[in-house]
Design a protein around this motif. Structure first.
Motif, PDB file in Angstrom:
ATOM      1  N   ASP A  86      49.314   4.770 175.785  1.00 14.40           N
ATOM      2  CA  ASP A  86      49.999   4.901 174.436  1.00 14.40           C
ATOM      3  C   ASP A  86      49.444   4.220 173.383  1.00 14.40           C
ATOM      4  OD1 ASP A  86      52.273   6.701 175.154  1.00 14.40           O
ATOM      5  OD2 ASP A  86      52.721   4.894 176.369  1.00 14.40           O
ATOM      6  N   ALA A  87      49.329   4.720 172.290  1.00 12.63           N
ATOM      7  CA  ALA A  87      48.860   3.932 170.801  1.00 12.63           C
ATOM      8  C   ALA A  87      49.825   2.825 170.762  1.00 12.63           C
ATOM      9  CB  ALA A  87      48.610   4.659 169.790  1.00 12.63           C
ATOM     10  N   ASN A  88      49.526   1.571 170.241  1.00 14.34           N
ATOM     11  CA  ASN A  88      50.465   0.491 169.812  1.00 14.34           C
ATOM     12  C   ASN A  88      51.710   1.072 169.108  1.00 14.34           C
ATOM     13  OD1 ASN A  88      49.203  -1.342 171.546  1.00 14.34           O
ATOM     14  ND2 ASN A  88      47.847  -2.294 169.746  1.00 14.34           N
ATOM     15  N   ASP A  89      51.369   1.889 168.190  1.00  8.87           N
ATOM     16  CA  ASP A  89      52.430   2.324 167.310  1.00  8.87           C
ATOM     17  C   ASP A  89      53.058   3.587 167.671  1.00  8.87           C
ATOM     18  OD1 ASP A  89      50.372   3.768 166.696  1.00  8.87           O
ATOM     19  OD2 ASP A  89      50.186   3.713 164.519  1.00  8.87           O
ATOM     20  N   HIS A  90      52.598   4.258 168.705  1.00  9.02           N
ATOM     21  CA  HIS A  90      53.365   5.591 168.934  1.00  9.02           C
ATOM     22  C   HIS A  90      53.075   6.039 170.496  1.00  9.02           C
ATOM     23  CE1 HIS A  90      49.647   7.222 167.545  1.00  9.02           C
ATOM     24  NE2 HIS A  90      49.668   8.374 168.332  1.00  9.02           N
ATOM     25  N   VAL A 145      43.901  -0.903 172.686  1.00 12.98           N
ATOM     26  CA  VAL A 145      45.153  -1.272 172.572  1.00 12.98           C
ATOM     27  C   VAL A 145      45.941  -1.860 173.719  1.00 12.98           C
ATOM     28  CG1 VAL A 145      45.577   0.907 170.929  1.00 12.98           C
ATOM     29  CG2 VAL A 145      45.907   1.215 173.323  1.00 12.98           C
ATOM     30  N   GLN A 185      49.977  -3.452 175.220  1.00 16.27           N
ATOM     31  CA  GLN A 185      51.402  -4.366 174.721  1.00 16.27           C
ATOM     32  C   GLN A 185      52.144  -4.753 175.797  1.00 16.27           C
ATOM     33  OE1 GLN A 185      54.251  -1.226 173.217  1.00 16.27           O
ATOM     34  NE2 GLN A 185      52.266   0.488 173.272  1.00 16.27           N
TER      35      GLN A 185
END
Lengths: 557, 557
Positions: free
Chosen positions: B266-270, B70, B72
């Motif tokens: 962190d995960a990309n979605d949380h 992951v 971002q």
């Protein structure tokens, strides 16, 4: 201030700082109450002073314009009110006077604060016998413990806090010239630092050790520049009132505001602790007492708190050279001050397969009987027992021991009213012993304050250690005694109990007990389990009482 | 472990401990990124390494079996995703691996842990240019700050934490023979003590100083024996990922579990921060970031927390020798990294009666104009401005500066998009200045993160100081700059601001700025006001990470 105090006490201070780091035996104040040490008439004068104080106002404090005179102490030995009254001040008055005193006290240099406090301790020494009788008749401690714990041992703990606080505040330079090479030139800054006291401090005392548990926080806050309000337990005021008065006298003699250290007693009809604790001006709180109130203190926002609450102390029996010596030692530990010490052992873990004694196995049942036998022998020894047991401070403690409320298990030894030959009305009871299985966790998973011993039958020593560790981590522990002749098991116990923040005394026999705890050497409470977040006296106990703030400015030239 | 490391690094460790106490200039890692210091190709290699990392997996970590890859991050200079992905692990995996690693790491002696960490810092030094480019393109810092803050300055802060932790853990003897004279005999006990690490530590990074603000807590927890999970800000992972990887390599080379120091992204979605922070196994948390989340971190029960949140930093203008030099210095301070430093000044207090300059009074309005003029001149200097301003890390910061949302007052200087000659897509804005009256308290009683200056018109310097103090006590402050030629006013400012736990820099002109802050000398954040409860690196910053536990046993013979 009287600058001679620096000359007078700087060696003491230096010695005390050195003792903190050497951690071998050190005591400034002799624990032996003998006439050779303290003078021929010291004991007699102390007793007389105590008697003269009964049914009178305590007029030594230098706090002005009391709002009332109040007092509710009574002697556990005589079960009679002492009739002593103390000046009462509202929390608002106490806090506003402390706030005013703060701005004077914080400007006194750490080294000067330290010697003023040493002077106060030297004066306290002259009052050790007054304090001893005051302690006997408020806490129920026997004479020797009253003298030692409230006098020399407490003064040594206070000196320890003064030394630690002095050292921490002087560990960094007051100022330096900082010079950074920048290539073509040097950047020069004058830098300076101040140890800024946090603000008004509150010290909440307990009923069983009114000076020993109060003076560390009190002197730690004072040496770091914080004015202190001492709020004693309403049933144990006199011992610490004497100490506060001695501090006030030294302050006044040196031109300082005696309100730098105030006594704040409860009113007869209401307790003032919460009003004080919740006052936003109170920045530091030291507390000794029950867990529930201690958790409340720790939860208060915007305060730095130092607590000693309750714990479930353990004895782990694995292997030993001489079982008789072991049970005699343990019998003393549970009998001393009738188990009313925060360091008293409660949960004794014994493997169902028995313990190894000099290579032979002694069966579980025999170990239980030996423990009970040793306690019985001790409480039936008329020369020793009264001087060990003392009296029960709180009627609720005696009631709990007698009713053995909610203890699941087989009674091994019942309690009895103990006749104190010197005080026929003394509130007493002897240790009670119950036996429970390791599976009956609820019955041993809490502190049963007072002379209550639970013998817990475990599968083996590994389970004993696992449960002792779990108790310490879940419910707190201040002491642990372990008996093993196996070095591997010893290391395992040290490792596991260290993770539970619990100090361990190994293989104690003879005249040294798991309950005892030496200033300048044994950290009292580790701060590492729910028994409390503070430790006498590690660096954390003092450095959280002030803030390092730095200043800088370009150096000229 | 490789015992040569002790020989290799013990002098460094000793020097660093000495520097902590001397508090004059000390730096282990040169701040000048010149080829003479770091080698002819160091910069070029760093740039190449950074470019090769783009759009690739970051494979340097030694953590096994990632659950996903992951990432971002995006460059504030290019406003493009970096395309770098990192191995993702669930909070449960991270914590259970850390818990396992704990039982290995805690048994390594403090002195050995310290040299292993120095070795990691020496290896980090070889990556300073990799880290510099990683920092530029995640934080928006200009090249020089990226190099200095994330490389040598961060490494020095980490070394400082290692030195402090090493010193505190070795300040008391490992063991002593304690011998108490009892009259007829001596009571002898062998006593020993262990500094027991608290447990799994979490370090939560911020987006603007991904290494500088992370390594102190990370290395402080590690040196005191606690395994660490580093949870970087999702937009600023690469700089600290490199540091974590270097620590892991040293651990593995020395036969230790690399999971002693894990990266947890962190995960990309949380976001995983709360899951980690609330995990009961997490005992220590270091946090840098906003106040709201910081207050949540501090409120978590059963954790020791170290926070750096936000503050309202002040400049107090009273009197000076040369106003032009002063405003040039201040213009630099507010422009540096576009005000995105926790030490950047925001509230400038100027008396309505003006300031005294060399004995003459310069009217208020002229002071305001001079400040605005100095900022304008600086941002219009094409040789200097791009290297000072950098880019805006977070689009919300730029939006806030441009909209000047809810600032009451007259605009003195508007912001403008600044064209960075090297990066045409850079997200930029120049400082904006507003003027408000002291009575409009709401408009200046909070941090306005980014290049926002508020000039506050006060009655006089006494009011300036009173408001600066009140802001610091209510909303926190990390820095204060004061200009006065009056020694009485200087002492008053020191005294008042010390009560607000705020360091003060006096009369800075030339090449030293209120935002700057030197390892081994300036405590960063005092812990004494709401800007944070921790300070780099005072003793409290390390000693709260472990527990002193003692053991004792009768000495034979």
């Amino acid at each position: 201030m009287n600058l001679n105090l620096v000359d007078k006490h700087q060696d003491t201070l230096k010695e005390a700082v050195q003792a903190l780091h050497e951690r071998t035996f050190y005591a400034r104040y002799p624990e032996n109450p003998s006439p050779e040490v303290y003078g021929e008439n010291a004991d007699k004068e102390g007793r007389t002073n105590y008697k003269n104080q009964l049914n009178n106002k305590f007029t030594e404090l230098l706090q002005q314009n009391p709002e009332a005179w109040v007092g509710q102490e009574e002697s556990p030995y005589e079960q009679q009110p002492l009739g002593i009254t103390y000046p009462f001040f509202s929390p608002e008055t106490l806090v506003s006077r402390a706030e005013e005193a703060y701005h004077q006290w914080r400007k006194v240099k750490p080294a000067e604060r330290a010697v003023l406090l040493v002077e106060a301790l030297e004066n306290m020494k002259q009052r050790f016998f007054d304090i001893a009788y005051a302690t006997m008749h408020t806490t129920g401690q026997a004479y020797m413990m009253s003298f030692q714990a409230s006098g020399p041992h407490a003064a040594d703990r206070a000196l320890e806090a003064v030394a630690a606080g002095y050292e921490e505040q002087t560990r960094f330079p007051e100022s330096t010239e900082w010079e950074k090479p920048m290539g073509k030139y040097n950047l020069k800054l004058n830098k300076s630092w101040r140890a800024v006291p946090k603000g008004v401090a509150l010290v909440i005392g307990c009923s069983t050790f009114p000076t020993w548990n109060t003076v560390p926080g009190m002197f730690a806050s004072l040496v770091t520049g914080n004015p202190v309000i001492v709020k004693p337990h309403p049933k144990a005021v006199l011992p610490i009132a004497i100490v506060v008065a001695e501090v006030q006298k030294v302050l006044q003699e040196n031109g300082l505001d005696p309100n730098i250290c105030q006594l704040g007693v409860d009113a007869n009809d209401h307790l003032i602790t919460k009003d004080l604790a919740e006052n936003p001006k109170i920045k530091l709180i030291d507390y000794t007492g029950g867990t529930e109130f201690g958790n409340y203190i720790e939860s208060l926002p915007g305060k730095v708190t130092f607590t000693e609450k309750t714990g479930v102390n353990s004895i782990i029996l694995d292997s030993m050279d001489d079982l008789d010596k072991v049970v005699q030692n343990l019998a003393f530990s549970v009998t001393l001050y009738s188990g009313q010490m925060c360091t008293a052992p409660q949960n004794f873990y014994v493997p169902e397969t028995g313990v190894k004694v000099g290579g032979e196995t002694v069966p579980y049942q025999e170990v239980v009987e030996k423990i009970a036998g040793a306690v019985t022998a001790l409480v039936n020894n008329p020369k020793a027992a009264p001087h060990i047991l003392g009296a029960i401070q709180n009627p609720a403690t005696a009631a709990r021991v007698k009713s053995a409320e909610s203890v699941v298990g087989r009674q091994v030894l019942s309690t009895c009213d103990f006749e104190n030959p010197m005080f026929s009305n003394a509130r007493t009871c002897t240790p009670v012993i119950y036996e429970v299985d390791a599976s009956e966790k609820e019955s041993y998973s809490r502190e049963l304050f007072g002379p209550v011993v639970l013998i817990i039958k475990t599968n083996d020593t590994a389970q004993s250690v696992a449960i002792a560790k779990e108790m310490a981590m879940s419910h707190g522990a201040i002491s642990c005694g372990a008996y093993t002749t196996d070095s591997g098991i010893k290391e395992m116990i040290m490792d596991e109990m260290s993770l539970a923040g619990t100090p361990v005394s190994f293989n104690l026999t003879g005249n040294i007990y798991v309950n005892q705890n030496a200033g300048f050497s044994d950290f009292h409470v580790t701060g590492g389990n729910p028994a409390g977040n503070a430790s006498f006296t590690n660096p954390e106990f003092v450095i959280k009482r002030f803030t390092w703030v730095g200043f800088r400015e370009p150096a000229l030239g």
